[in-house]
Scaffold this motif. Structure first.
Motif, PDB file in Angstrom:
ATOM      1  N   ASN A  13       0.833  -1.206   0.000  1.00 58.14           N
ATOM      2  CA  ASN A  13       0.000   0.000   0.000  1.00 58.14           C
ATOM      3  C   ASN A  13       0.864   1.251   0.000  1.00 58.14           C
ATOM      4  O   ASN A  13       1.874   1.310   0.720  1.00 58.14           O
ATOM      5  N   VAL A  14       0.491   2.231  -0.791  1.00 59.61           N
ATOM      6  CA  VAL A  14       1.198   3.506  -0.851  1.00 59.61           C
ATOM      7  C   VAL A  14       0.260   4.609  -0.379  1.00 59.61           C
ATOM      8  O   VAL A  14      -0.878   4.722  -0.866  1.00 59.61           O
ATOM      9  N   PHE A  15       0.740   5.435   0.580  1.00 60.84           N
ATOM     10  CA  PHE A  15      -0.073   6.507   1.155  1.00 60.84           C
ATOM     11  C   PHE A  15       0.564   7.854   0.833  1.00 60.84           C
ATOM     12  O   PHE A  15       1.785   7.959   0.663  1.00 60.84           O
ATOM     13  N   ASP A  16      -0.268   8.899   0.782  1.00 58.08           N
ATOM     14  CA  ASP A  16       0.276  10.236   0.579  1.00 58.08           C
ATOM     15  C   ASP A  16       0.597  10.867   1.929  1.00 58.08           C
ATOM     16  O   ASP A  16       0.543  10.194   2.972  1.00 58.08           O
ATOM     17  N   THR A  40      -3.539   9.060   3.209  1.00 54.46           N
ATOM     18  CA  THR A  40      -4.622   8.587   2.356  1.00 54.46           C
ATOM     19  C   THR A  40      -4.070   7.560   1.368  1.00 54.46           C
ATOM     20  O   THR A  40      -3.043   7.795   0.737  1.00 54.46           O
ATOM     21  N   LEU A  41      -4.760   6.441   1.260  1.00 55.03           N
ATOM     22  CA  LEU A  41      -4.310   5.386   0.356  1.00 55.03           C
ATOM     23  C   LEU A  41      -4.448   5.853  -1.087  1.00 55.03           C
ATOM     24  O   LEU A  41      -5.533   6.222  -1.538  1.00 55.03           O
ATOM     25  N   ILE A  42      -3.339   5.841  -1.817  1.00 53.52           N
ATOM     26  CA  ILE A  42      -3.380   6.298  -3.209  1.00 53.52           C
ATOM     27  C   ILE A  42      -3.044   5.186  -4.197  1.00 53.52           C
ATOM     28  O   ILE A  42      -3.326   5.320  -5.387  1.00 53.52           O
ATOM     29  N   GLU A  43      -2.454   4.085  -3.710  1.00 54.46           N
ATOM     30  CA  GLU A  43      -2.127   2.984  -4.621  1.00 54.46           C
ATOM     31  C   GLU A  43      -2.018   1.675  -3.858  1.00 54.46           C
ATOM     32  O   GLU A  43      -1.487   1.635  -2.751  1.00 54.46           O
TER      33      GLU A  43
END
Length: 429
Positions: A132-135, A139-142
């Motif tokens: 999981n990638v967060f900003d 917020t989950l963005i990918e």
């Protein structure tokens, strides 16, 4: 194409979340998956010994020359239960899997030869990891899902014969078959469709193994066993396809494919060099046994689908050292069931031949090593030679250094070995 990106994400600390884990191990990504060595429960319980070991009523899956010693027809199978804990240095996750370990039938051929044949898994691929990638606002963005499944099996036949007194020779032929699948699915915030890169391969191959064993009686009824086996170089051929397409992902993780970007054929070869095992053992018949053996193989060569030209991993030379044995208090005890039980134990030190670079900022490759301690019980059924076999093994594979993953595992093996005298002409007095 899929492999260079997949392994960097699968094994490195940069994978932020391990949300799923299925069959086998993250290390099962490499080659044709996590390897299952050809060993019975009795062998695995002695640290994996088999090059020099032989028995009148137990099958040896390591050295085909041991088949010459069979004097009883034997039907045997084993199940393997694996409890695995993955540790990346900050997080841990556990899983349990169960599968067939082997199924084989053996029998004597006269008084100077024997044979056995059967089915056994060769390898397994099975992982399911999420990154999981967060900003900056968390917020989950990918979200990227890495998944693999499949594996290889083998059908084999072994034959052994006495070429001279106490000297046996053997040969084994096998055919390997199976399917392997790896995929990467990526979903991005604000994008309606996800993308998926999928690789499938149908794998076929075969191998020839040669073996030799020599037994000599020393003083005080001590028996010295020496043996060696050579698995000749062989090749696994893969034929498959690689796909890249868009898809819609449902609420239950269901997939509905849409547009295909490309669909191309793929081929590959995995060239396995000569594998040599040599061992020695000392003991008293049906009383005790102590042995040691060494296994060595040069680096696997991969082409096409199996290509390992990557900054993340490569293959190197592999080797193994095993020490183990068994003890039976009194095999002929009339009273006292526990005196007839065979107690086995052993240790195994192994360099798997896999080297992984777990850092995206350096070019340091770490050798993946495997250490195991084993213990086993062969419980007699009635007054005959049939047994219920139990094996237990605790081990560690890999390391948390260099951004890698360490696996702690506990294997429980359960099997049955039924022995009888077949193909004997009945006589009527």
């Amino acid at each position: 194409m899929i492999k260079k990106g997949l392994i960097v994400i699968t094994l490195l600390v940069s994978v932020s979340v391990f949300s799923q884990r299925t069959v086998s191990s993250p290390y099962s990504f490499f080659g044709v998956g996590e390897e299952f060595k050809p060993r019975t429960i009795e062998q695995a319980s002695m640290g994996g010994l088999g090059a020099a070991y032989n028995s009148l009523y137990q099958i040896n899956l390591t050295n085909p020359a041991a088949a010459a010693y069979l004097r009883y027809s034997t039907y045997t199978f084993g199940l393997l239960n694996n409890d695995l804990t993955i540790d990346d240095g900050t997080k841990k996750q556990s899983t349990t899997t169960t599968n067939l370990n082997y199924f084989t039938i053996g029998f004597p051929l006269g008084t100077k030869a024997g044979a056995h044949f059967g089915l056994q898994p060769v390898s397994a691929v099975g992982y399911s990891l999420v990154n999981n990638v967060f900003d900056a606002d968390e917020t989950l963005i990918e979200r990227t899902l890495f998944k693999g499944n499949g594996g290889l099996n083998r059908i084999y036949g072994s034959f052994g014969i006495f070429a001279a007194k106490n000297l046996s020779l053997g040969v084994e032929l096998d055919f390997v078959f199976g399917n392997v699948e790896n995929s990467i699915r990526t979903q991005r915030s604000g994008v309606q469709l996800a993308t998926k890169n999928l690789e499938t391969a149908n794998v076929r191959g075969g191998a020839i193994k040669l073996g030799v064993q020599y037994k000599k009686e020393l003083k005080d009824k001590l028996m010295l066993d020496v043996g060696a086996s050579l698995k000749l170089s062989n090749t696994f051929n893969a034929n498959g396809r690689e796909y890249l397409y868009s898809l819609a992902v449902g609420i239950n993780d269901s997939e509905a494919p849409r547009d295909t970007v490309y669909n191309v054929a793929s081929r590959g070869k995995l060239k396995n060099p000569l594998e040599a095992i040599i061992g020695v053992g000392l003991g008293k018949e049906s009383k005790w046994y102590l042995g040691a053996e060494y296994e060595q193989q040069d680096a696997i060569v991969a082409e096409g689908y199996f290509d390992t030209v990557s900054d993340a991993y490569k293959f190197g030379n592999s080797n193994r050292i095993s020490i183990g044995g068994f003890y039976i208090p009194n095999v002929n005890a009339i009273n006292g069931y526990w005196k007839r039980i065979k107690y086995s134990a052993g240790v195994r030190f192994e360099d798997t031949g896999l080297l992984v670079n777990g850092s995206s900022t350096s070019n340091t490759f770490t050798s993946i090593k495997d250490f195991g301690m084993s213990f086993g019980l062969s419980l007699p059924l009635g007054k005959g030679l049939s047994n219920i076999n139990l094996g237990f093994e605790y081990g560690k594979r890999g390391t948390t250094s260099n951004g890698l993953i360490q696996e702690n595992y506990f294997n429980v093996r359960v099997g049955l070995s039924l022995n009888d005298i077949w193909f004997i002409k009945r006589r009527i007095d």
